[in-house]
Scaffold this active site. Sequence first.
Site, PDB file in Angstrom:
ATOM      1  N   ARG A  60       0.404  -1.939   1.809  1.00 19.26           N
ATOM      2  CA  ARG A  60       1.046  -0.743   2.359  1.00 19.26           C
ATOM      3  C   ARG A  60       1.562  -0.985   3.772  1.00 19.26           C
ATOM      4  O   ARG A  60       2.509  -0.332   4.209  1.00 19.26           O
ATOM      5  CB  ARG A  60       0.075   0.435   2.303  1.00 19.26           C
ATOM      6  CG  ARG A  60      -1.169   0.295   3.157  1.00 19.26           C
ATOM      7  CD  ARG A  60      -2.339   1.115   2.641  1.00 19.26           C
ATOM      8  NE  ARG A  60      -2.900   0.535   1.436  1.00 19.26           N
ATOM      9  CZ  ARG A  60      -3.917   1.060   0.754  1.00 19.26           C
ATOM     10  NH1 ARG A  60      -4.478   2.182   1.176  1.00 19.26           N
ATOM     11  NH2 ARG A  60      -4.379   0.479  -0.319  1.00 19.26           N
ATOM     12  N   ASP A  90       0.352 -11.337  -6.226  1.00 18.65           N
ATOM     13  CA  ASP A  90       0.519 -10.141  -5.401  1.00 18.65           C
ATOM     14  C   ASP A  90       1.957  -9.951  -4.931  1.00 18.65           C
ATOM     15  O   ASP A  90       2.238  -9.056  -4.143  1.00 18.65           O
ATOM     16  CB  ASP A  90      -0.427 -10.201  -4.195  1.00 18.65           C
ATOM     17  CG  ASP A  90      -1.040  -8.847  -3.873  1.00 18.65           C
ATOM     18  OD1 ASP A  90      -0.867  -7.914  -4.681  1.00 18.65           O
ATOM     19  OD2 ASP A  90      -1.676  -8.713  -2.814  1.00 18.65           O
ATOM     20  N   LYS A 150     -11.660 -11.344   0.129  1.00 13.62           N
ATOM     21  CA  LYS A 150     -11.943 -11.021  -1.264  1.00 13.62           C
ATOM     22  C   LYS A 150     -13.060 -11.916  -1.803  1.00 13.62           C
ATOM     23  O   LYS A 150     -13.287 -13.009  -1.284  1.00 13.62           O
ATOM     24  CB  LYS A 150     -10.689 -11.241  -2.117  1.00 13.62           C
ATOM     25  CG  LYS A 150      -9.553 -10.276  -1.870  1.00 13.62           C
ATOM     26  CD  LYS A 150      -8.373 -10.619  -2.763  1.00 13.62           C
ATOM     27  CE  LYS A 150      -7.206  -9.679  -2.527  1.00 13.62           C
ATOM     28  NZ  LYS A 150      -7.481  -8.306  -2.992  1.00 13.62           N
ATOM     29  N   GLU A 210      -3.416  -4.489   2.744  1.00 22.11           N
ATOM     30  CA  GLU A 210      -2.295  -4.991   3.541  1.00 22.11           C
ATOM     31  C   GLU A 210      -0.931  -4.659   2.944  1.00 22.11           C
ATOM     32  O   GLU A 210       0.071  -4.622   3.647  1.00 22.11           O
ATOM     33  CB  GLU A 210      -2.423  -6.509   3.712  1.00 22.11           C
ATOM     34  CG  GLU A 210      -1.923  -7.358   2.563  1.00 22.11           C
ATOM     35  CD  GLU A 210      -2.632  -7.090   1.244  1.00 22.11           C
ATOM     36  OE1 GLU A 210      -1.954  -7.056   0.206  1.00 22.11           O
ATOM     37  OE2 GLU A 210      -3.866  -6.910   1.247  1.00 22.11           O
TER      38      GLU A 210
END
Length: 502
Positions: free
Chosen positions: A356, A293, A282, A354
Amino acid sequence: MSKTQVVHYEKWQSFAGDLLVFPLGEKPEFSGDMKEIANIYNKLEATGDFSGKDGEAVLLYSSQLKKSICGAERILLLGLGKGDKDSDLQRDLLRQTGGLVAQKAAEIKATEVLVVIPTLAGRKSADTLEPLVEGVLLGDYRFLKYMSKKDAPAPYRGLKVLALSFAGAFDKALERISERAQLAADCGCAARDMAHEPGNGWTPKHFSRYAKKLAKSHSLVCTVLGKKKMKKMGMGGLLGVSQGSKESPQLVVLEYSPENPRKTVLMVGKGLTFDSGGVSLKPGAGMEEMKYDMCGGAAVICAMKAVAEEKPDVRVIAIVPATDNMAGGGALKPGDIISHYGGISSEVVNTDAEGRLILADALAYGVEKYCPDYVLDLATLTGAAIIALGHHHTALVSNSDHLVELATRAGAKAGEPVWRLPLTEEYRKQIKSEVADIKNVGGRPAGTITAAAYLEKFIGDTPWLHFDIAGTAWNFTEKKYIPKGPSGTGTRTLIEFIRSLG
C-alpha cells in the site's frame, strides 16, 4: 508472442497431425461431414463409454477404426455437457475444455492438434470459439526457461500448431474472434512468465526494460522515474520501501492515447519483485513464493499489449511502482513516519504492509497527472483476502457501484470472478494514527478492507476499483487451463474491462 501457431482448416478430414479433437455435448446434432464421428459417438454411447457429459474424454487411435476418417494418428472426443448453463459459466466450461485439450496433448506429447469447433444449441460459433481457443493456449502454458538442456529426455515444450475447423462456415468475423482469443491468452501467459521469474531474474529495472521494449514495438509512450526524480517529487512510500535493497526503485509508466478518447483509465499494479517483509521479516517457510508479489504490475503491463493492438477509443495509462522489500541496514523500521506524494504522512506500523505504501505514491501521482475518469489498481496485497475468499474469487473494493458492475462482468467473462467487500467509515477509522495522518496497518480485523481504505486516501473522488489478487494470482482455483504456479489473474479481466468501454 505465442509459441503456438494458430491456423484454420477448411476440412478436418485433411488434417494429418498428432491429435484430432471433437468437443461434443450430450445428444449432439451432427452435420453431413460428421457422419463417421456420429457413428463412433453412437457406438460409445451404447456401451456407456461416452455420452458427451461434461468432463468425459475418450481417446481413439485411427489404426483401431475399421474405416480411416482422417490422417491424424489419434482422435479425442471431449464432453461438453448439456449446454444449459448460464452464459458466463458455459463460457468457462468451454475454456476448461480447451485446457483439457492441452492436458491430453501433453500426455501423448502431441505438438500438432486440430479442434473441430462445435455448433452448440443457442450459442453462436464465436461464443464457442473464443473461450475454447483461450483455454487451449492458456492450458498449454509452461515455464521452461531455467530447465537445463542437458536433461534427457528433453521436456515436452507444448503445442507448435493449433488448427481450427468449424462444423459450419468459417468467415473473417470468426478469424478476428480467434485472433482476439490468442491475444488475451498471450497477454495472460506473458504475465505468468514475469511472475515465474525469480527475484534475481526479474528486478525493478526489468519492469522498465520490458515497458520500453513494448512501447517501441507497439507505439506507446513510456516514462520511467528513477530514485532522484522520486526524491524531488516526494514519493516517500516507494523510496521508503526500497531503502533496504540494493536495487533502485522504478516508477514505470506506459501510455496509450487515441484521438478524442471516450474515457481515460488509469491502471496501477503493484510491482514488488521480491518481498522478504523487510524488518518485519516473513517466516522462512514459503518465502520463495514472494517473487510473485509483482503479479499486479505484470497484469497491467501485459494488458497494455492488448490495448495497443486493439486500439480502443479509450485513453489508458498503466503505472507500475517497482521495488523489492528487503531488510538491509537502511531499511524502514516499524514506527518510522514517511510522507507520500502529495504530502499525506503515514506511520509505518509494519514493514510487511509495504504494498500500500508504493501503490499510494503511484495512485496519487497518476490521478494528479492524468485526471482519469476511472482508476483501477491490482495488487497481491493482503493474506486476509485469502482467509476471506480462498483462491476462488478476487477481492474487490470500490467507491463506485457502476464500476463494480463493469468489473464483475469483465471478471466473469474472463473466468476470473470477483467479490465485492464493503468500505465504510468504521473501517477508515482503523487506519487513523496518533502521530501521523494515517498508519499502514489497521489491526488484524478486516485486513483487506483497511488496506483498501489506505489506498482510498490517494484517489480523491475519482471512481475507483481495487483488486486484491493475493488469493488468485498464484495456484488459482483448480482449473484445467491454469497450470500450477502463477495464474496471470487480472490481465484478461483488465482486457475485458477496456473492451467494454471502447
